[in-house]
Design a protein around this motif. Structure first.
Motif, PDB file in Angstrom:
ATOM      1  N   LEU A  88     -20.016   7.161  -5.386  1.00  0.00           N
ATOM      2  CA  LEU A  88     -20.502   6.357  -4.258  1.00  0.00           C
ATOM      3  C   LEU A  88     -19.455   6.455  -3.154  1.00  0.00           C
ATOM      4  N   ILE A  89     -19.848   7.026  -2.030  1.00  0.00           N
ATOM      5  CA  ILE A  89     -18.947   7.178  -0.893  1.00  0.00           C
ATOM      6  C   ILE A  89     -19.418   6.200   0.191  1.00  0.00           C
ATOM      7  N   VAL A  90     -18.560   5.254   0.524  1.00  0.00           N
ATOM      8  CA  VAL A  90     -18.932   4.171   1.435  1.00  0.00           C
ATOM      9  C   VAL A  90     -18.097   4.245   2.702  1.00  0.00           C
ATOM     10  N   GLY A  91     -18.764   4.465   3.814  1.00  0.00           N
ATOM     11  CA  GLY A  91     -18.067   4.444   5.102  1.00  0.00           C
ATOM     12  C   GLY A  91     -18.307   3.092   5.751  1.00  0.00           C
ATOM     13  N   LEU A  92     -17.245   2.429   6.183  1.00  0.00           N
ATOM     14  CA  LEU A  92     -17.422   1.110   6.797  1.00  0.00           C
ATOM     15  C   LEU A  92     -17.548   1.233   8.313  1.00  0.00           C
ATOM     16  N   GLY A  93     -18.411   0.367   8.859  1.00  0.00           N
ATOM     17  CA  GLY A  93     -18.633   0.360  10.305  1.00  0.00           C
ATOM     18  C   GLY A  93     -19.715  -0.647  10.639  1.00  0.00           C
ATOM     19  N   ASN A  94     -20.106  -0.662  11.898  1.00  0.00           N
ATOM     20  CA  ASN A  94     -21.185  -1.530  12.367  1.00  0.00           C
ATOM     21  C   ASN A  94     -22.348  -0.672  12.837  1.00  0.00           C
ATOM     22  N   PRO A  95     -23.592  -1.096  12.522  1.00  0.00           N
ATOM     23  CA  PRO A  95     -24.744  -0.342  13.029  1.00  0.00           C
ATOM     24  C   PRO A  95     -24.933  -0.609  14.520  1.00  0.00           C
ATOM     25  N   GLY A  96     -25.641   0.269  15.189  1.00  0.00           N
ATOM     26  CA  GLY A  96     -25.954   0.046  16.611  1.00  0.00           C
ATOM     27  C   GLY A  96     -25.174   0.981  17.515  1.00  0.00           C
ATOM     28  N   ASN A  97     -25.830   1.401  18.592  1.00  0.00           N
ATOM     29  CA  ASN A  97     -25.240   2.378  19.514  1.00  0.00           C
ATOM     30  C   ASN A  97     -23.952   1.925  20.167  1.00  0.00           C
ATOM     31  N   GLU A  98     -23.833   0.627  20.413  1.00  0.00           N
ATOM     32  CA  GLU A  98     -22.621   0.145  21.106  1.00  0.00           C
ATOM     33  C   GLU A  98     -21.367   0.320  20.255  1.00  0.00           C
ATOM     34  N   TYR A  99     -21.552   0.521  18.948  1.00  0.00           N
ATOM     35  CA  TYR A  99     -20.392   0.700  18.063  1.00  0.00           C
ATOM     36  C   TYR A  99     -20.129   2.160  17.693  1.00  0.00           C
ATOM     37  N   GLY A 110     -15.169   4.925   9.463  1.00  0.00           N
ATOM     38  CA  GLY A 110     -15.749   5.127   8.133  1.00  0.00           C
ATOM     39  C   GLY A 110     -17.116   5.784   8.220  1.00  0.00           C
ATOM     40  N   PHE A 111     -17.942   5.321   9.174  1.00  0.00           N
ATOM     41  CA  PHE A 111     -19.259   5.932   9.407  1.00  0.00           C
ATOM     42  C   PHE A 111     -19.091   7.403   9.794  1.00  0.00           C
ATOM     43  N   ASP A 112     -18.132   7.665  10.693  1.00  0.00           N
ATOM     44  CA  ASP A 112     -17.954   9.025  11.203  1.00  0.00           C
ATOM     45  C   ASP A 112     -17.504   9.989  10.101  1.00  0.00           C
TER      46      ASP A 112
END
Length: 194
Positions: free
Chosen positions: A5-16, A24-26
């Protein structure tokens, strides 16, 4: 087939998108792209499955917002029946210089709300984390603005280089284990000159 399980942390939404807090998302997006995976919106996350060298990677970007990351982590950990030591959480870290990464098999949340929530949901801090140094180049009291801002243009080359390296860290973690991978990662300094 061994599962991770590979978990990238971040916030959803274009502004983020592409902010320091969303590194983490990237990283997870870059890993999935490298292995020709595709994200789908599922329960509590965007999720992609990647098969590589006889292993299955469940890659998630929680859509719960950073402060509730534990909800998505725990849900997919249980749903996919993945052992905790086969998880890797990628997170931004202010305490680590921008030219560095740090890999640990456990350790405190370091004041990071996403990690704090995961720890709360799991009841332990003993899960592997890849901390992506974002530095602390901000005036006093401006921490929140700094982490939610985009990278400075002069940092981008270095950041992309580190992101690319992180995809290799995920591969190494799954094939050679955390101890050997920690030896490669911790202490390594990145520069754009190389």
């Amino acid at each position: 087939m061994q599962k991770f399980l590979i978990v990238g942390l971040g916030n959803p939404g274009n502004e983020y998108r592409h902010t320091r807090h969303n590194i983490g998302f990237d990283v997870v997006s870059a890993f999935v792209l490298k292995h020709n995976g595709m994200f789908q919106t599922v329960r509590l996350a965007e999720k992609a499955e990647v098969k590589w060298k006889g292993k299955l990677f469940i890659c998630i970007k929680p859509t719960t917002y950073m402060n509730l990351s534990g909800k998505a982590f725990k849900y997919w950990l249980d749903a996919e029946k993945i052992p905790l030591e086969n998880t890797l959480t990628i997170v931004d870290d202010l305490a680590i210089p921008i030219d560095s990464l740090r890999l640990r098999s456990g350790g405190s949340d370091g004041g990071h709300n996403g990690l704090r929530d995961i720890q709360l949901m799991l009841g332990t801090d003993k899960y592997p984390k890849l901390r992506f140094g974002i530095g602390n180049n901000y005036p006093k009291g401006m921490q929140a603005d700094f982490v939610l801002a985009k990278w400075f243009p002069e940092e981008l080359k270095l950041i992309w280089k580190k992101i690319e390296y992180c995809t290799e860290v995920i591969e190494s973690f799954s094939t050679t284990g955390i101890e050997k991978t920690m030896n490669l990662v911790n202490g390594k300094k990145f520069s754009i000159e190389e």
